[in-house]
Design an enzyme around this catalytic site. Structure first.
Site, short mmCIF file in Angstrom:
data_model
loop_
_atom_site.label_atom_id
_atom_site.label_comp_id
_atom_site.label_asym_id
_atom_site.label_seq_id
_atom_site.Cartn_x
_atom_site.Cartn_y
_atom_site.Cartn_z
N CYS A 61 12.76 -0.94 5.49
CA CYS A 61 11.74 -1.16 6.25
C CYS A 61 10.74 -2.81 5.26
O CYS A 61 9.81 -2.38 6.03
CB CYS A 61 10.79 0.29 7.44
SG CYS A 61 11.90 0.51 8.00
N HIS A 78 5.37 -2.38 4.99
CA HIS A 78 6.00 -2.01 6.02
C HIS A 78 6.77 -2.48 7.68
O HIS A 78 5.73 -2.72 8.12
CB HIS A 78 6.38 -0.57 6.59
CG HIS A 78 7.15 -0.13 6.93
ND1 HIS A 78 7.52 0.34 8.72
CD2 HIS A 78 7.73 1.40 6.73
CE1 HIS A 78 8.43 0.93 8.37
NE2 HIS A 78 8.65 2.01 7.58
N ASP A 90 -2.79 0.94 7.05
CA ASP A 90 -1.15 1.93 7.14
C ASP A 90 -1.43 3.35 5.89
O ASP A 90 -1.05 2.96 5.00
CB ASP A 90 -0.25 0.95 6.83
CG ASP A 90 0.76 2.21 7.17
OD1 ASP A 90 0.93 2.88 6.73
OD2 ASP A 90 1.65 1.05 7.10
N LYS A 126 5.65 12.62 8.32
CA LYS A 126 5.50 12.45 6.42
C LYS A 126 4.78 13.56 6.31
O LYS A 126 4.00 13.55 5.00
CB LYS A 126 4.84 11.16 6.27
CG LYS A 126 6.26 9.88 7.04
CD LYS A 126 5.75 8.66 6.93
CE LYS A 126 6.78 7.85 6.83
NZ LYS A 126 7.52 7.19 6.61
N GLN A 185 1.69 6.78 3.85
CA GLN A 185 1.95 7.21 2.15
C GLN A 185 1.07 7.75 1.52
O GLN A 185 0.34 7.93 0.60
CB GLN A 185 2.78 6.32 2.21
CG GLN A 185 4.22 5.70 2.09
CD GLN A 185 5.06 6.69 2.33
OE1 GLN A 185 4.84 8.13 1.78
NE2 GLN A 185 5.85 6.23 3.11
N1 PMP Z 1 4.32 2.68 6.65
C1 PMP Z 1 4.96 3.09 5.99
C2 PMP Z 1 4.11 2.37 4.93
C3 PMP Z 1 5.16 3.73 5.92
O1 PMP Z 1 5.75 4.07 4.59
C4 PMP Z 1 5.87 4.21 7.34
C5 PMP Z 1 7.90 4.97 7.60
N2 PMP Z 1 8.78 4.60 6.10
C6 PMP Z 1 5.54 3.40 8.26
C7 PMP Z 1 4.88 2.54 8.34
C8 PMP Z 1 6.39 3.99 9.56
O2 PMP Z 1 6.29 5.13 10.14
P1 PMP Z 1 6.94 5.56 11.27
O3 PMP Z 1 7.83 4.61 12.05
O4 PMP Z 1 6.55 6.85 11.80
O5 PMP Z 1 5.70 4.79 13.17
#
Ligand code: PMP
Length: 422
Positions: free
Chosen positions: A375, A124, A202, A228, A205
């Protein structure tokens, strides 16, 4: 009595009971953000209706209660991830801020010119850009783990070739928000230890969907976002071992993070307060704690099992709908996933159609899915597409909803075929 997952759980989520564009809402955008159960909504409103006050400052009753609830929330998050001590949980705005915190504290303190940071092409943007910024400031070199030749998951053979005595940090996605693949965290942790590198995972998920235990996971830090895992937005956390957090200097300065302040210098509070400058998102943090407790009582093992079931059904129904559909990531039973399965999300494209058109037409049928690069632009370049549509299920989704999604997708494909044929 323990709650049943799927249809019986839906009464806990008031938002799900509505029609969108004349159809019952089918919410399949859970990888972007999850919905909130009554327990979380109640925690938010209780805070504002009963004891709203600033935390850690006042001696009056409301402030004492707010502080207690805020610190209880930290402990509930710690319990969800198996942390030994709630002081290992730093409250942040989201996972993104948690990664930036590590980059700007440990990273700036430890990364020297020529040091190597291993990331992957599937990250991401939140796990790419902070390290690019750090590399620009320190002269570090970023290396990226490639995908396997079939482009379904990270190539661990390639990962091995990137390891060297210059590797200082490995920061990888635990469960991909596009491919759905699950990292072999134990193997990566073992390799990280062997070269003396730190490991950040990270877990955006994975925390919402599986039972994690940071004492055995092997990571030095994990990050996740409350929104999430059934909690409010605007709050997330960083977990790190206490010894490591103690080594990390402050990032943002201000109230709460100090011990003593003089006009020309200050001393800093121990973690986690050291990293929580300013008034935090008090109600949201308490809501995050309520979500963590609610999920833990639901049972993360059951959550995982239910999602394997509904995720497999989603994958199978989607991939058998039309040969024009390409679904990304490993198939649910792929032996190369090492028994780790895959997430209950599927990013896909329909040959000849734009992902955005697909999700727009699905919305007309009341089905909420996401389209775009999620993203993960570099990953989409690897996949050879600018964008994908993504359906992502959670604990309250049902097989009937998967059927409704697939039927709406079938109509969508037919609609565009008619338009193009006309
Ligand atoms: N890493 C992963 C794998 C994600 O799915 C997400 C959210 N789409 C993020 C990081 C970033 O999360 P946040 O925007 O809540 O900081």
């Amino acid at each position: 009595a323990s709650l049943q997952l799927g249809a019986p759980l839906r009464s806990q989520f008031p938002i799900l009971d509505q029609t969108v564009n004349g159809h019952p809402l089918v919410y399949l955008d859970n990888a972007a953000t999850s919905q909130k159960p009554h327990a979380v909504l109640r925690a938010l409103s209780d805070c504002y209706q009963e004891y709203n006050a600033n935390v850690h400052r006042g001696v009056h009753a409301l402030s004492a209660r707010a502080t207690q609830e805020y610190e209880d929330a930290r402990a509930k998050v710690a319990a969800l991830i198996g942390a030994r001590n709630s002081r290992e949980v730093v409250i942040t705005r989201n996972a993104t801020e948690a990664i930036n915190l590590v980059a700007n504290t440990w990273g700036l303190q430890n990364i020297k010119p020529g040091d190597e940071i291993i990331l992957s092409v599937a990250e991401h943007h939140a796990n790419l850009v902070p390290w690019q910024l750090l590399a620009a400031r320190t002269g570090a070199v970023l290396r990226h783990v490639r995908l396997t030749p079939d482009r379904t998951q990270l190539d661990m053979n390639h990962f091995r070739t990137l390891l060297s005595p210059r590797t200082r940090l490995i920061s990888l996605v635990h469960v991909s928000n596009v491919l759905g693949c699950v990292l072999d965290a134990a193997y990566v942790a073992e390799q990280a230890r062997a070269v003396g590198a730190r490991l950040l995972l990270d877990c955006c998920q994975s925390v919402p969907h599986s039972s994690l235990d940071v004492t055995t996971l092997g990571a030095d830090w994990i990050v996740a976002s409350s929104h999430k895992f059934c909690g409010p937005s605007g709050v997330g956390f960083l977990w790190g071992s206490y010894e490591l957090l103690e080594e990390m200097g402050p990032w943002m300065g201000g109230g709460e993070m100090i011990q003593d302040v003089f006009l020309d210098h200050s001393t800093y509070a121990p973690p986690p307060a050291r990293f929580e400058a300013g008034t935090p998102a008090i109600a949201e943090t308490i809501g995050m704690g309520a979500a963590a407790e609610w999920l833990r009582e639901l049972g993360m093992g059951r959550v995982h099992d239910y999602e394997q079931e509904i995720g497999t059904y989603l994958w199978e129904r989607l991939t058998s709908l039309s040969p024009r559909i390409t679904a990304y990531g490993p198939a649910p039973g792929d032996p190369r996933s090492g028994g780790r399965g895959r997430a209950s999300l599927v990013a896909f494209n329909v040959e000849g159609l734009h992902a955005t058109d697909v999700s727009t037409l699905l919305d007309h049928a009341g089905v909420a899915v996401r389209s775009g690069h999620h993203c993960a632009q570099p990953l989409h370049r690897e996949l050879g597409v600018p964008a994908s549509a993504r359906a992502s299920a959670y604990i309250y989704n049902t097989a009937a909803e998967v059927d409704a999604f697939v039927a709406a997708l079938k109509d969508t494909i037919q609609f565009f075929d008619d338009v193009h044929g006309a």
